[in-house]
Design a protein around this motif. Structure first.
Motif, PDB file in Angstrom:
ATOM      1  N   ALA A 167     -16.833  64.901  38.789  1.00  0.00           N
ATOM      2  CA  ALA A 167     -15.914  65.540  38.107  1.00  0.00           C
ATOM      3  C   ALA A 167     -15.185  65.683  36.616  1.00  0.00           C
ATOM      4  O   ALA A 167     -14.910  66.162  35.952  1.00  0.00           O
ATOM      5  CB  ALA A 167     -14.871  66.761  38.678  1.00  0.00           C
ATOM      6  N   ARG A 211     -18.210  64.067  34.306  1.00  0.00           N
ATOM      7  CA  ARG A 211     -19.202  65.821  34.785  1.00  0.00           C
ATOM      8  C   ARG A 211     -20.440  65.383  35.131  1.00  0.00           C
ATOM      9  O   ARG A 211     -21.558  66.018  34.488  1.00  0.00           O
ATOM     10  CB  ARG A 211     -18.506  66.214  33.022  1.00  0.00           C
ATOM     11  CG  ARG A 211     -17.316  66.878  32.803  1.00  0.00           C
ATOM     12  CD  ARG A 211     -17.562  68.520  32.528  1.00  0.00           C
ATOM     13  NE  ARG A 211     -17.707  67.953  30.860  1.00  0.00           N
ATOM     14  CZ  ARG A 211     -17.269  68.422  29.954  1.00  0.00           C
ATOM     15  NH1 ARG A 211     -17.929  70.154  30.467  1.00  0.00           N
ATOM     16  NH2 ARG A 211     -17.452  68.544  28.363  1.00  0.00           N
ATOM     17  N   HIS A 244     -16.229  72.670  40.376  1.00  0.00           N
ATOM     18  CA  HIS A 244     -16.634  71.401  40.781  1.00  0.00           C
ATOM     19  C   HIS A 244     -15.930  70.590  38.744  1.00  0.00           C
ATOM     20  O   HIS A 244     -15.280  70.476  38.338  1.00  0.00           O
ATOM     21  CB  HIS A 244     -16.467  69.960  41.226  1.00  0.00           C
ATOM     22  CG  HIS A 244     -16.534  69.740  42.534  1.00  0.00           C
ATOM     23  ND1 HIS A 244     -15.204  69.163  42.849  1.00  0.00           N
ATOM     24  CD2 HIS A 244     -17.397  70.689  43.842  1.00  0.00           C
ATOM     25  CE1 HIS A 244     -15.417  69.330  44.593  1.00  0.00           C
ATOM     26  NE2 HIS A 244     -16.891  70.490  45.138  1.00  0.00           N
ATOM     27  N   CYS A 245     -17.509  71.097  38.000  1.00  0.00           N
ATOM     28  CA  CYS A 245     -18.341  71.459  36.372  1.00  0.00           C
ATOM     29  C   CYS A 245     -18.749  71.663  36.237  1.00  0.00           C
ATOM     30  O   CYS A 245     -20.066  71.595  36.864  1.00  0.00           O
ATOM     31  CB  CYS A 245     -18.767  69.462  36.487  1.00  0.00           C
ATOM     32  SG  CYS A 245     -18.938  68.545  37.391  1.00  0.00           S
ATOM     33  N   PHE A 252     -22.474  69.985  33.561  1.00  0.00           N
ATOM     34  CA  PHE A 252     -22.543  68.481  33.784  1.00  0.00           C
ATOM     35  C   PHE A 252     -23.928  68.353  33.547  1.00  0.00           C
ATOM     36  O   PHE A 252     -24.668  69.065  32.505  1.00  0.00           O
ATOM     37  CB  PHE A 252     -22.862  69.155  35.430  1.00  0.00           C
ATOM     38  CG  PHE A 252     -23.961  69.818  35.381  1.00  0.00           C
ATOM     39  CD1 PHE A 252     -25.312  68.617  36.025  1.00  0.00           C
ATOM     40  CD2 PHE A 252     -23.922  71.012  36.104  1.00  0.00           C
ATOM     41  CE1 PHE A 252     -26.080  69.442  36.939  1.00  0.00           C
ATOM     42  CE2 PHE A 252     -24.766  71.701  35.941  1.00  0.00           C
ATOM     43  CZ  PHE A 252     -26.068  71.125  36.674  1.00  0.00           C
TER      44      PHE A 252
END
Length: 421
Positions: A12, A15, A40-41, A44
């Motif tokens: 995270a 990313r 989480h992201c 990415f």
């Protein structure tokens, strides 16, 4: 915070994400991965794809409309400048068919081509097809209702979209099976599982497809009919004679016809299967879901949101810029995951749950901006017409077995859909 599946690794902070797109645990249920990415992201870098991906609804919606991004890049920079490889010799026919595709070009060429065909796909013209679509659905069900079971993709979902788009363009119904073969081979170029054999198959399909379309063009020039291909040819002559620069070359006619045939049925076939599966697994009552026109429209839109048939659209950065803290150079390619944007928890409440009564944002399954799917009104009409008929005719419809998802990511569809009643 939920734990991640074994096949997904997320850093995270940087990313960066590691994910095998060929893993059945992923493509069988990508929504679970999209949910984890949102957590989480949402933006990415997918290590295996070597590209930045966007899943947030606001970013995907905005980037689809952002003219700093495009489907083309060579109109603003050369291959040498960008370090892009030369075209591959074994894909010469595929590349020619794609050269003038509505999906791949930018204004002014895109504007000119889309304007010529857009009238045929506006909702008020498409609506006239409803009785014809309904009649076809009823006749197909007549053919298997007495059996008490069917494999719905081959007996129903495959047939309706390809028949309707073919009739619009001016292609005989009996060409349907061959068009499906060409289309399946052609779109193999867009799948994560693509191999060298897939590329050769796509190139062969592109040549055979193009050769067939050229025979149609020649025939319609001699004998125009009341169909879209004749309209494009007629508009070509009329505009050329008037000096307005609206001329359609044979290559443009071939590319446009191929993309309309492919886009006009491929995704809808997947979506009919996806929608039936979602409805049957939801435990909700089909008679209630399709009780009237409004309920039907909401049900169809919710199936499009939660199980979109096409998951990714790609764009080239046409200039140096920064998006969500990501620095992009001109010539970088990014991917927008439409199906993940449809699950953004900041926009959709309880996003992994099928809730046809939700009144939230419009799903992005057909894209947005100038490349918004030209066939969306036709796809929506087909879904809103055939799904209520199917569940009305077969009220005891149920799954015979758990459906298997095809290894065709970034499309999302079923291998087969075995139903009993």
């Amino acid at each position: 915070m939920t734990s991640l599946p074994d096949f997904l690794r997320i850093d995270a902070v940087s990313r960066h994400v590691s994910l095998d797109g060929r893993n059945p645990a992923f493509y069988s249920d990508p929504n679970q991965v999209y949910s984890a990415l949102h957590q989480h992201c949402p933006t990415f870098y997918w290590e295996e794809q070597r590209q930045w991906f966007f899943t947030g609804y606001e970013h995907v919606n905005a980037l689809l409309r952002d003219r700093r991004f495009g489907r083309q890049i060579l109109h603003v920079a050369s291959r040498e400048e960008l370090g892009l490889p030369e075209p591959q010799a074994h894909l010469v026919n595929f590349d020619l068919a794609e050269r003038h595709s509505l999906l791949e070009i930018e204004p002014p060429e895109h504007t000119r081509l889309r304007t010529l065909i857009n009238r045929a796909f506006v909702s008020r013209h498409i609506e006239r097809l409803r009785p014809e679509i309904a009649d076809l659905a009823e006749r197909l069900i007549d053919g298997f209702e007495k059996d008490g079971k069917t494999e719905l993709l081959s007996s129903f979902a495959d047939i309706i979209p390809v028949t309707m788009i073919s009739r619009m363009i001016g292609i005989p119904d009996e060409m349907g099976p061959q068009l499906l073969k060409w289309s399946h081979a052609y779109v193999g170029m867009y799948m994560f599982k693509r191999s060298k054999e897939d590329e050769y198959a796509a190139d062969r399909a592109a040549k055979e497809f193009a050769d067939y379309v050229k025979t149609l063009i020649s025939d319609r020039r001699r004998t125009p009919a009341e169909d879209l291909l004749s309209h494009m040819i007629h508009t070509e002559r009329k505009s050329s004679d008037s000096g307005r620069g609206q001329h359609l070359t044979d290559d443009e006619l071939v590319s446009t016809t191929i993309v309309l045939l492919n886009a006009g049925h491929e995704a809808t076939v997947h979506q009919i299967g996806n929608s039936v599966r979602v409805i049957l697994e939801s435990g909700l009552t089909p008679a209630e879901l399709f009780r009237d026109e409004t309920a039907t429209e909401r049900t169809v839109e919710e199936t499009l949101r939660i199980c979109a048939p096409v998951h990714i659209f790609q764009r080239w950065a046409l200039e140096d810029l920064e998006i969500d803290g990501v620095s992009l150079k001109r010539g970088d390619k990014v991917s927008l995951i439409l199906a993940a944007a449809n699950l953004d928890p900041r926009v959709f409440s309880d996003p992994l749950t099928f809730k046809p009564d939700r009144k939230e944002a419009q799903n992005l399954s057909f894209g947005a901006g100038i490349h918004f799917c030209i066939g969306a009104p036709l796809a929506r009409l087909e879904l809103n017409t055939v799904l209520p008929i199917l569940f009305r005719r077969l009220p005891d419809l149920r799954l015979e077995a758990k459906p298997v998802v095809k290894d065709v990511y970034h499309f999302h569809g079923l291998e087969r859909l075995d139903l009993v009643w």
